[in-house]
Design an enzyme around this catalytic site. Sequence first.
Site, PDB file in Angstrom:
ATOM      1  N   HIS A  28      31.482  52.201  36.912  1.00  0.00           N
ATOM      2  CA  HIS A  28      32.671  51.338  36.937  1.00  0.00           C
ATOM      3  C   HIS A  28      33.057  50.980  35.517  1.00  0.00           C
ATOM      4  CE1 HIS A  28      35.170  48.932  39.757  1.00  0.00           C
ATOM      5  NE2 HIS A  28      35.447  48.264  38.640  1.00  0.00           N
ATOM      6  N   ASP A  88      37.272  40.046  46.981  1.00  0.00           N
ATOM      7  CA  ASP A  88      37.675  40.638  45.707  1.00  0.00           C
ATOM      8  C   ASP A  88      38.987  41.389  45.855  1.00  0.00           C
ATOM      9  OD1 ASP A  88      37.360  41.406  42.905  1.00  0.00           O
ATOM     10  OD2 ASP A  88      37.244  43.411  43.739  1.00  0.00           O
ATOM     11  N   ARG A 110      44.970  38.231  40.710  1.00  0.00           N
ATOM     12  CA  ARG A 110      44.721  38.118  39.262  1.00  0.00           C
ATOM     13  C   ARG A 110      45.649  39.040  38.486  1.00  0.00           C
ATOM     14  NH1 ARG A 110      39.171  40.041  38.753  1.00  0.00           N
ATOM     15  NH2 ARG A 110      39.312  39.586  36.549  1.00  0.00           N
ATOM     16  N   SER A 128      34.035  40.105  40.078  1.00  0.00           N
ATOM     17  CA  SER A 128      34.865  41.109  40.737  1.00  0.00           C
ATOM     18  C   SER A 128      34.124  42.450  40.808  1.00  0.00           C
ATOM     19  CB  SER A 128      36.179  41.264  39.955  1.00  0.00           C
ATOM     20  OG  SER A 128      36.859  42.426  40.321  1.00  0.00           O
TER      21      SER A 128
END
Length: 457
Positions: A85, A164, A171, A186
């Site tokens: 990620h 999330d 967000r 997150s």
Amino acid sequence: MSTLNAVELIRKKRDGGALASAEIDWLVAAYTRDEVPDYQMAAFLMAVVWRGMTPPETVTLTRAMAHSGEHLRLHERITPVADKHSTGGVGDKATLVVAPLVAARGLPVAKMSGRGLGHTGGTVDKLEAIPGMRMDLGGEAFLALLLRHGLALAAQSSALAPADGKMYALRDVTATIDSIPLIAASIMSKKLAIGPSHLLLDVKVGSGAFLKTRREARRLAETMVRIGEDAGVRTVAALSSMEQPLGRAVGNALEVAEAVAVLRGEGPEDVTELCLHETALLLAMAGVAADEADGHERAARAIASGEGLAKLEEVVAAQGGDATRISDPARLPRAPWRELVKAPAAGYIAGIDAERVGHVAVHLGAGRLRNGDAINHAVGLVLLAKVGDHLEAGQPLVEIHARSEAEAASARAPLLAAYRWSEAPVSASPLLLGSVSRETLSGDGVLGDGVSGDGDA
Ligand code: URA
């Protein structure tokens, strides 16, 4: 009935207080059930951006978000199983390269990705540039792909860390992304919900990253490594520079084409360097390679042999995508209007502000300005010169891919404003900035507080 209410919790955080675990659990659960509206969650998120969170609050938030949906517990079914990620960058197409390379070397990769966030792109948007590509896979389909192909690339499903999913979208459009506890919660909530055995985090630092200094990036890296390791996931965070966009392409279809070029051994040097490094780290972490140098060699072989590219084609086809767009990227969506921006004067490129470049791409339609906006997969930018290159006045600098002549024209001035020039030669700052693992964590055991000072970038 709960006596907690959102206004009180927003006020407490706004005034710099620390929330109790029960308060965070309630807020996340009530928001997931739509009992707390977006406007209250947005106010809470803004209070966190300003006031921060203590390490225990960050852990509680991460766990509450992970527990807002199902747990796949992948490592109990497939071992080892890897995930990767990025904290978000401009032109960051590394997942499209690293995931198939790692899978081609025999380590299964379960990749659940996000959409673009703020000025940064998202892997889901990029892959959806391939006609037919299905990213909304249920847990069972995800697992079946993984077992069959050793690779599954999916959008976050509404069943996994749904808190999330909602907070990420909120967000994105409320300027509440750049916060260490919010980014850590997150990313790590999704990872805990999936349950890989090995996780590589690419923590971006610099003008195009959400965190601009090495000190902040290292704090984020340490926070996430601690959360991962505490949950039994072998976690390494590699820091990399986002001082200028990665590679040359910025925009969804353009980035898919560049990822294919890297998998063919014909990609830009910086993306190739980063992808080989990340692949090597993952293979070494999981014991598929003896060490990082061996992992690097294996990754390079997967490019030279075409196995990495073949793996990407295989998984695109398995997920309903038109794999001929991978074998022939010229058939990916193309913008109707293309024009060159030329160097305004002779000189060396001293800097390319990646965040500004990202915003230009978003305004062209490659990203979203409001929650739920449709994006255009074809538009974007191709940077024809990078930091350190010398250009004469009038030489091509950037190619704009736009929906119309008017949109291309409105991109010119902000694009040129992203460039800094020098009369003297300049060299680009290093791309790879070290890594954080359980072995390098400071021993204080206090989550997120152990900032080992390697200088502020
Ligand atoms: N990627 C995520 O999944 N979440 C963030 O907050 C930033 C990057």
